[in-house]
Write an enzyme that holds these catalytic residues in place. Sequence first.
Site, short mmCIF file in Angstrom:
data_model
loop_
_atom_site.label_atom_id
_atom_site.label_comp_id
_atom_site.label_asym_id
_atom_site.label_seq_id
_atom_site.Cartn_x
_atom_site.Cartn_y
_atom_site.Cartn_z
N HIS A 35 31.74 49.65 57.31
CA HIS A 35 33.05 49.19 57.75
C HIS A 35 33.56 50.19 58.77
CE1 HIS A 35 37.18 47.33 56.61
NE2 HIS A 35 36.55 46.63 57.52
N LYS A 84 24.87 33.66 62.88
CA LYS A 84 26.20 33.34 63.43
C LYS A 84 26.64 34.54 64.26
CE LYS A 84 31.03 33.27 62.22
NZ LYS A 84 31.26 34.54 62.94
N HIS A 125 32.42 38.13 52.15
CA HIS A 125 33.04 38.92 53.21
C HIS A 125 32.66 40.39 53.02
CE1 HIS A 125 36.59 41.43 54.58
NE2 HIS A 125 36.29 40.78 55.68
N ASN A 126 32.38 41.08 54.14
CA ASN A 126 31.98 42.50 54.06
C ASN A 126 30.97 42.71 52.93
OD1 ASN A 126 33.70 42.98 56.15
ND2 ASN A 126 35.11 44.31 55.05
N LYS A 180 28.01 35.75 68.67
CA LYS A 180 28.34 35.39 70.06
C LYS A 180 27.08 34.95 70.80
CE LYS A 180 32.77 36.20 70.18
NZ LYS A 180 33.76 35.24 70.71
N ARG A 201 35.13 29.36 59.38
CA ARG A 201 34.97 30.50 58.46
C ARG A 201 36.33 31.15 58.28
NH1 ARG A 201 34.43 35.99 59.50
NH2 ARG A 201 33.58 37.19 57.75
N GLU A 256 27.82 38.73 55.44
CA GLU A 256 28.34 39.35 56.66
C GLU A 256 27.66 40.69 56.92
OE1 GLU A 256 32.61 40.46 58.79
OE2 GLU A 256 32.53 40.19 56.62
N TYR A 266 46.73 39.38 23.68
CA TYR A 266 48.19 39.42 23.88
C TYR A 266 48.74 40.81 23.60
CZ TYR A 266 53.15 38.68 23.01
OH TYR A 266 54.52 38.78 23.04
N ILE A 324 42.20 45.67 16.95
CA ILE A 324 41.69 44.29 16.88
C ILE A 324 42.46 43.44 17.88
CG2 ILE A 324 41.23 42.33 15.33
CD1 ILE A 324 39.88 44.83 14.33
N GLU A 368 22.02 39.27 -0.71
CA GLU A 368 23.48 39.39 -0.80
C GLU A 368 24.09 39.52 0.61
OE1 GLU A 368 23.74 41.61 -5.14
OE2 GLU A 368 23.67 42.82 -3.32
N GLU A 382 31.63 50.50 4.14
CA GLU A 382 30.85 50.09 5.31
C GLU A 382 31.16 48.64 5.70
OE1 GLU A 382 26.84 52.88 4.97
OE2 GLU A 382 26.94 51.01 3.83
N ASP A 397 20.62 53.03 4.87
CA ASP A 397 19.84 52.71 3.67
C ASP A 397 19.65 51.20 3.48
OD1 ASP A 397 22.37 51.91 3.01
OD2 ASP A 397 22.53 53.11 1.17
N GLU A 419 28.89 40.74 62.85
CA GLU A 419 30.02 41.32 63.57
C GLU A 419 29.44 42.48 64.36
OE1 GLU A 419 34.05 43.47 62.37
OE2 GLU A 419 33.90 41.46 61.51
#
Length: 758
Positions: free
Chosen positions: A352, A435, A307-308, A437, A548, A337, A707, A651, A197, A161, A154, A386
Amino acid sequence: MESNGKAGNHGLEGDVDLQFLLEGGKLLKVKSSSWKKNRMYKLHDDYTTIWHESHRIFKRKETFSIDDVDSVRKGRQSESLQKHTEAHVEDLCFSIIFKGRRRNLDLVATSVEEAKQWVNGLEKILSNMKKLNRQQTSEHWIFNCMRKADKNKDNMMTLKELKHFLRQINVEVDETYAKVLFTKCDTSNSGTLEGSEIKLFYDLLTHREEIDVIYEKHAATGGQMSANDLLNFLLNEQREVATLEDALRLIEKYELDDSAKHMNHMTKDGFLMYLQQEEGSIFNPAHKKVYQDMSQPINHYFISSSHNTYLMGDQLKGPSSTEAYIKALMKSCRCVELDCWDGAQGEPVIYHGHTLTSKVLFKDVIKAIKEYAFKTSEYPVILSLENHCTLEQQKRMAKHMSSILGSALLTSPLEDQMPTAFPSPEELKGRFIIKGKRLNKLDAVYSNTSPAVEEDCVSEEDEAAETNNSKTDPNGQKAKAKKSKIKLAKQLSDLVIYCKSVHFSGFEHAKDNQAFYEMSSFKESKAVNLAETAANAFIHHNMTKLSRIYPAGSRTASSNYNPVPLWNAGCQIVALNFQTPSKEMDVNQGRFRSNGLSGYILKPEFQRYDGSEFNPMTLTKGPWIKHKTLHIMVISAQQLPKLNKDKPKSIVDPLVKVEIYGVPADTCSKETRSIENNGFNPMWNETFQFDIQVPELAILRFQVEDYDATSQNDLIGHYCLPLTSLQNGYRHVPLLTKRGDVLPSAGLFVHLMLLDAK
């Protein structure tokens, strides 16, 4: 409450595309080849929420927030759309990409025009949300919370509220205080808050006491800040190199009160607005652009590396995806990679090997890399191969890279004669470097004396060999280490120019036998050992060559190692698992936050000049010692998010950790006390001091935690930046989620002073 919440609509009133989104329409939602369903989608009139139908149990509407959207992609650019739709619907398709791990929303419109309107409309809202200043973002967040608290819709707020709302924004208030606040704002004595308000309530709620104190101290002209007062503040508190023109520019830019602006004054509201913009941020805005010399050899830079890269999750059964490459590249990763294996129907795949991780086509990955490589950074991308493929599929790999990457793929040295050092990132802009061989030396490119070998055996990549040699037999015994050989096709070999992979046999051996373009990969334990026991030799090795580093094979959960000791040793390509949120990834993103998010950071001079005696472990006297004292006062935080949204009365009890990463002598961590039950505007006013010997390698990190006396603290937000990029004085610190997305309205307010030590 209504109009103020429309942050996404700021400046877009009457826009045709937005009107189209508000009316909404049917879109085909695609999940798989067999799951394609028409659903109604529309933009809510708050301009920040998308409504959509869901038929899970019964017909109902669900929503998602524009805040959760990372980007919108036009066309069949997601894996799902490529796999489950036909090419002829390309112009009807678009994808909504969410932040974090939420699955993409893949959609097909009924016409090309409608697809364009959806994409354009969503992009306009996203762009608008990014342009919101911090105060507008804060208002947007608060009014959204107000709307949720207004249970009966409303547009009025009862005391009940109001209390619900305060808990939503992370403030625990006792009954008495809530009543006092409510009564103070209920000027009409109606028992509800409405209209002005609610505005009064908002102003009381967001009042910043600490800003009052700072402003009043410096506002010496009839209770306001004149341009001269502001200049004095910039010079003496913020320690900036500033002129009166700079002060006038800030007043013109941020002062909202026309009468104050006319007098060249800045009110308290204008002052707060300035502090919440990039000029008042902890991060030096000049470093948001490329500001370093990019004409040095490429090995003189730290290079953001993954990596991977193909993995979205762990190393054993997680999904492989082109999306993982897109996300890494968009975070300015410059070395990705590709773990390549033989696939069905002659098409190589990436996954992988010897695990249950899913497979993705090599050619699809190359297409995604081509599309997204240079959107965040225009500087070169290294594709670290690779290679486990047979000769025929290696030839297929070479063909895909050549045809898809085209002229951007580096296929010969830039020089007309045999080079003796690397080219620079500037010279390699927009290029892909392979990169892997190579069958012969690079000088074979310049001579016809080398035999035209079509294929030959080469030793496996060091990482692949380590993975294979770490396997155990059925009795749990480790397999005997052996050097595996693979056959290498000339077509693939010829694409390796500046990054030829070779085995590392010691620094002296490398100095005497390795060409500059021959580089080694080190697993983390070996690299860390070298960085601790032979740091100076490692630094000198990296002055002429690339190194690397990759995570240990035992990190099956895709966890990360600390990259800092490797950067201290001058290693350039320190590859991390980008898919895994971690403190190590935070530090990596902090290291590469500056220099225009280019993914390249110039190493300090003492890691680049021959004869340097720098050793991060012993710190003998030298030009690297620039003794500084960092004074930090953690003043306050604003609008920290609730962590446990399922518990309305939960909280946070926030505390702040301040950490320095760098050479061992500089590494340090300090923390504030925790503040009970206040995530909205906690105030600490706690001061810390850090002594720093090598500021050029130091990284500053803030971590805000909830905490908990009985268990591990939960992360609320963090932020990391190079010490060389911080601004002195009163500064706001943005906060990021665990996955590195900005928390739109949350932040820290601190005072910093980095001074030469006495």
